[in-house]
Design a protein around this motif. Sequence first.
Motif, PDB file in Angstrom:
ATOM      1  N   GLY A   1      -4.768  -2.902  -0.376  1.00  0.00           N
ATOM      2  CA  GLY A   1      -4.815  -1.524  -1.317  1.00  0.00           C
ATOM      3  C   GLY A   1      -6.302  -1.506  -1.834  1.00  0.00           C
ATOM      4  O   GLY A   1      -6.959  -2.335  -2.043  1.00  0.00           O
ATOM      5  N   ALA A   2      -6.499  -0.235  -2.316  1.00  0.00           N
ATOM      6  CA  ALA A   2      -7.800   0.079  -2.611  1.00  0.00           C
ATOM      7  C   ALA A   2      -7.820   1.359  -3.482  1.00  0.00           C
ATOM      8  O   ALA A   2      -7.132   2.120  -3.735  1.00  0.00           O
ATOM      9  CB  ALA A   2      -8.585   0.316  -1.355  1.00  0.00           C
TER      10      ALA A   2
ATOM     11  N   ILE B   1     -15.648   0.907  -3.162  1.00  0.00           N
ATOM     12  CA  ILE B   1     -14.306   0.969  -2.980  1.00  0.00           C
ATOM     13  C   ILE B   1     -13.779  -0.502  -3.660  1.00  0.00           C
ATOM     14  O   ILE B   1     -14.128  -1.598  -3.119  1.00  0.00           O
ATOM     15  CB  ILE B   1     -14.210   0.926  -1.526  1.00  0.00           C
ATOM     16  CG1 ILE B   1     -14.639   2.267  -0.920  1.00  0.00           C
ATOM     17  CG2 ILE B   1     -12.394   0.734  -1.255  1.00  0.00           C
ATOM     18  CD1 ILE B   1     -14.460   2.232   0.373  1.00  0.00           C
ATOM     19  N   LEU B   2     -12.856  -0.405  -4.442  1.00  0.00           N
ATOM     20  CA  LEU B   2     -12.301  -1.729  -5.050  1.00  0.00           C
ATOM     21  C   LEU B   2     -10.923  -2.106  -4.326  1.00  0.00           C
ATOM     22  O   LEU B   2     -10.332  -1.248  -4.191  1.00  0.00           O
ATOM     23  CB  LEU B   2     -11.906  -1.429  -6.411  1.00  0.00           C
ATOM     24  CG  LEU B   2     -11.126  -2.760  -7.173  1.00  0.00           C
ATOM     25  CD1 LEU B   2     -12.289  -3.690  -7.552  1.00  0.00           C
ATOM     26  CD2 LEU B   2     -10.890  -2.196  -8.876  1.00  0.00           C
ATOM     27  N   ILE B   3     -10.968  -3.374  -3.808  1.00  0.00           N
ATOM     28  CA  ILE B   3      -9.745  -3.942  -3.210  1.00  0.00           C
ATOM     29  C   ILE B   3      -8.893  -4.414  -4.306  1.00  0.00           C
ATOM     30  O   ILE B   3      -9.144  -5.285  -4.897  1.00  0.00           O
ATOM     31  CB  ILE B   3     -10.231  -5.000  -2.412  1.00  0.00           C
ATOM     32  CG1 ILE B   3     -11.065  -4.344  -1.082  1.00  0.00           C
ATOM     33  CG2 ILE B   3      -8.884  -5.863  -1.668  1.00  0.00           C
ATOM     34  CD1 ILE B   3     -10.434  -3.361  -0.233  1.00  0.00           C
ATOM     35  N   THR B   4      -7.375  -3.905  -4.231  1.00  0.00           N
ATOM     36  CA  THR B   4      -6.409  -4.256  -5.185  1.00  0.00           C
ATOM     37  C   THR B   4      -5.563  -5.282  -4.965  1.00  0.00           C
ATOM     38  O   THR B   4      -5.151  -5.943  -5.593  1.00  0.00           O
ATOM     39  CB  THR B   4      -5.636  -2.999  -5.910  1.00  0.00           C
ATOM     40  OG1 THR B   4      -5.287  -2.456  -4.925  1.00  0.00           O
ATOM     41  CG2 THR B   4      -6.543  -2.004  -6.504  1.00  0.00           C
ATOM     42  N   TRP B   5      -5.460  -5.219  -3.622  1.00  0.00           N
ATOM     43  CA  TRP B   5      -4.556  -6.516  -2.978  1.00  0.00           C
ATOM     44  C   TRP B   5      -4.682  -6.536  -1.421  1.00  0.00           C
ATOM     45  O   TRP B   5      -5.218  -5.553  -0.750  1.00  0.00           O
ATOM     46  CB  TRP B   5      -2.937  -6.229  -3.306  1.00  0.00           C
ATOM     47  CG  TRP B   5      -2.455  -4.712  -2.729  1.00  0.00           C
ATOM     48  CD1 TRP B   5      -2.315  -3.726  -3.459  1.00  0.00           C
ATOM     49  CD2 TRP B   5      -1.780  -4.706  -1.456  1.00  0.00           C
ATOM     50  NE1 TRP B   5      -1.868  -2.765  -2.356  1.00  0.00           N
ATOM     51  CE2 TRP B   5      -1.586  -3.423  -1.210  1.00  0.00           C
ATOM     52  CE3 TRP B   5      -1.610  -5.814  -0.333  1.00  0.00           C
ATOM     53  CZ2 TRP B   5      -0.764  -2.858  -0.103  1.00  0.00           C
ATOM     54  CZ3 TRP B   5      -1.289  -4.987   0.868  1.00  0.00           C
ATOM     55  CH2 TRP B   5      -0.665  -3.673   0.925  1.00  0.00           C
ATOM     56  N   SER B   6      -4.526  -7.751  -1.074  1.00  0.00           N
ATOM     57  CA  SER B   6      -4.609  -7.981   0.510  1.00  0.00           C
ATOM     58  C   SER B   6      -3.500  -9.151   0.845  1.00  0.00           C
ATOM     59  O   SER B   6      -3.536 -10.173   0.314  1.00  0.00           O
ATOM     60  CB  SER B   6      -6.106  -8.206   0.939  1.00  0.00           C
ATOM     61  OG  SER B   6      -6.053  -8.819   2.112  1.00  0.00           O
ATOM     62  N   ASP B   7      -2.654  -8.929   1.791  1.00  0.00           N
ATOM     63  CA  ASP B   7      -1.634  -9.875   2.238  1.00  0.00           C
ATOM     64  C   ASP B   7      -2.541 -10.864   2.863  1.00  0.00           C
ATOM     65  O   ASP B   7      -1.988 -12.074   2.842  1.00  0.00           O
ATOM     66  CB  ASP B   7      -0.798  -8.972   3.212  1.00  0.00           C
ATOM     67  CG  ASP B   7       0.394  -8.179   2.560  1.00  0.00           C
ATOM     68  OD1 ASP B   7       0.377  -8.202   1.186  1.00  0.00           O
ATOM     69  OD2 ASP B   7       1.132  -7.793   3.415  1.00  0.00           O
ATOM     70  N   VAL B   8      -3.397 -10.526   3.633  1.00  0.00           N
ATOM     71  CA  VAL B   8      -4.095 -11.755   4.483  1.00  0.00           C
ATOM     72  C   VAL B   8      -5.061 -12.493   3.650  1.00  0.00           C
ATOM     73  O   VAL B   8      -5.196 -13.906   3.661  1.00  0.00           O
ATOM     74  CB  VAL B   8      -4.975 -11.044   5.503  1.00  0.00           C
ATOM     75  CG1 VAL B   8      -5.484 -12.128   6.598  1.00  0.00           C
ATOM     76  CG2 VAL B   8      -3.977 -10.270   6.273  1.00  0.00           C
TER      77      VAL B   8
END
Length: 479
Positions: A337-338, A299-306
């Motif tokens: 996002g992922a 699972i690739l994380i594409t964005w994170s607000d935190v």
Amino acid sequence: MQFDTIIRNATVIDGTNTPSYLADVGVKEDKIAAIGDLTDHHATNDIDATGKVLAPGFIDVHTHDDTNVIRMPECLPKISQGITTTIVGNCGISASPATLTTAPPDPMNLLGKQADFKYPTFAAYANAVSEAQPAVNVAALVGHTTLRNNVMDDLFTGATDEQIAQMRVTLRQAMEQGALGLSSGLAYASAKSSPEEEVQQLAQELSEFGGIYTTHMRTEFEGILDAMDESFRVGQKAKVPVIISHLKCAGAGNWGRTTEVLDKLDTAYQHQDVACDCYPYSASSSTLDLKQVTEDFDILITWSDVYPQHAGKMLKVIADEMELPIMEAAKALQPAGAVYHNMDPLDVERVLKYKLTMIGSDGLPNDPNPHPRLWGAFPRVLGYYSRERKIFSLETAVHKMTGLSAKRFKLGGRGEIKTGNFADLVIFDREQIIDVADFDKPIAAAKGIEMVIVNGKLAYKTDTGVTKRAGKFLVRQAG
């Protein structure tokens, strides 16, 4: 006859799934005016397509470009891969008809910020697209979750009779204003609590208008067959065609089951109007969904607000760095996002080959590290799956992204190269066409697309980029 443009000596693949042929194609204003030997005719623009393929412009049946076609009207990820028409409003989320009093809920946040949802009616959205004059044509579905969000304070429950009645009025107005139909995203928490009856009642507004129901089903994992049955029941009850969005068998325990999934679709097709779309990759992409968090696949994380600094890393790596279990790390990253590497490539091939399958990119244009399907889906079908894997002919590949799609979504005068149709056309090199975007560098234009014409205007050239924005807002056609 004097033409505006003549494309000469082209190998024409006309979108009908019939063999290619050599011909000249003449364009006058926004229409295809002649096909054949135009040696004795002249044009303002003369294009030599010797050795190249001329096809109808590709129709991306599954997109989330709702606000981007207005905010970024050059639509470079679309037109650079030969797409001339994009269908927005999929997976239950649409930019209209929407009235937001708070930040958009997941997954409506995939489409933009609260300020981007400023179209209280479908007509207001259509007018905004027309004013923005995007490089590609735009047609739109109405999202079930968007309708729910307009009338419900709590999305984690079923709608009341009164709320359903309000949603039906809004949906009916949108259909009167040219919407293609209704989409649902029942796998998402914001719609998961909707009982089947709620969706059925809304879908009943469609049949009078010849509308369509598309669905991101309740699950694409182990319970997929039951989810398909629900989708088919909605179509039967409402007497409308059903399209299963991005059909797949997700999750390692589900790999190989496309055989039975396609058998079920085939059985339903014997007595009702059903179809599906598919993107040509074995990884999906959306917001980070805790229900999909697992150690079974990457699972690739594409964005994170935190934790924006973790974008572009695998979830397992982030969990190690945080010294947390993988689920706790996922919770800490949200909203995020992922990309989920959750499919078997052979399943993807089976679905792509299936006779009722259309091509849709399902790209997420607002993701800072988007899935490469945003830039590469259509050339990947033509280059990797048709030319290299040879799972189908180039004629069949083109049909799945043009004529089949135009007929399915009632986009009259599009999707086929024939006299009198709109001149949405793409010229490409069959030996060179291929996707370039990958998971490491996802923002990259494809190779092999030489020229794109939208509504008779030269809109894109590989060496100069977007040359003219000539897209139109397309309303549903009768019949």
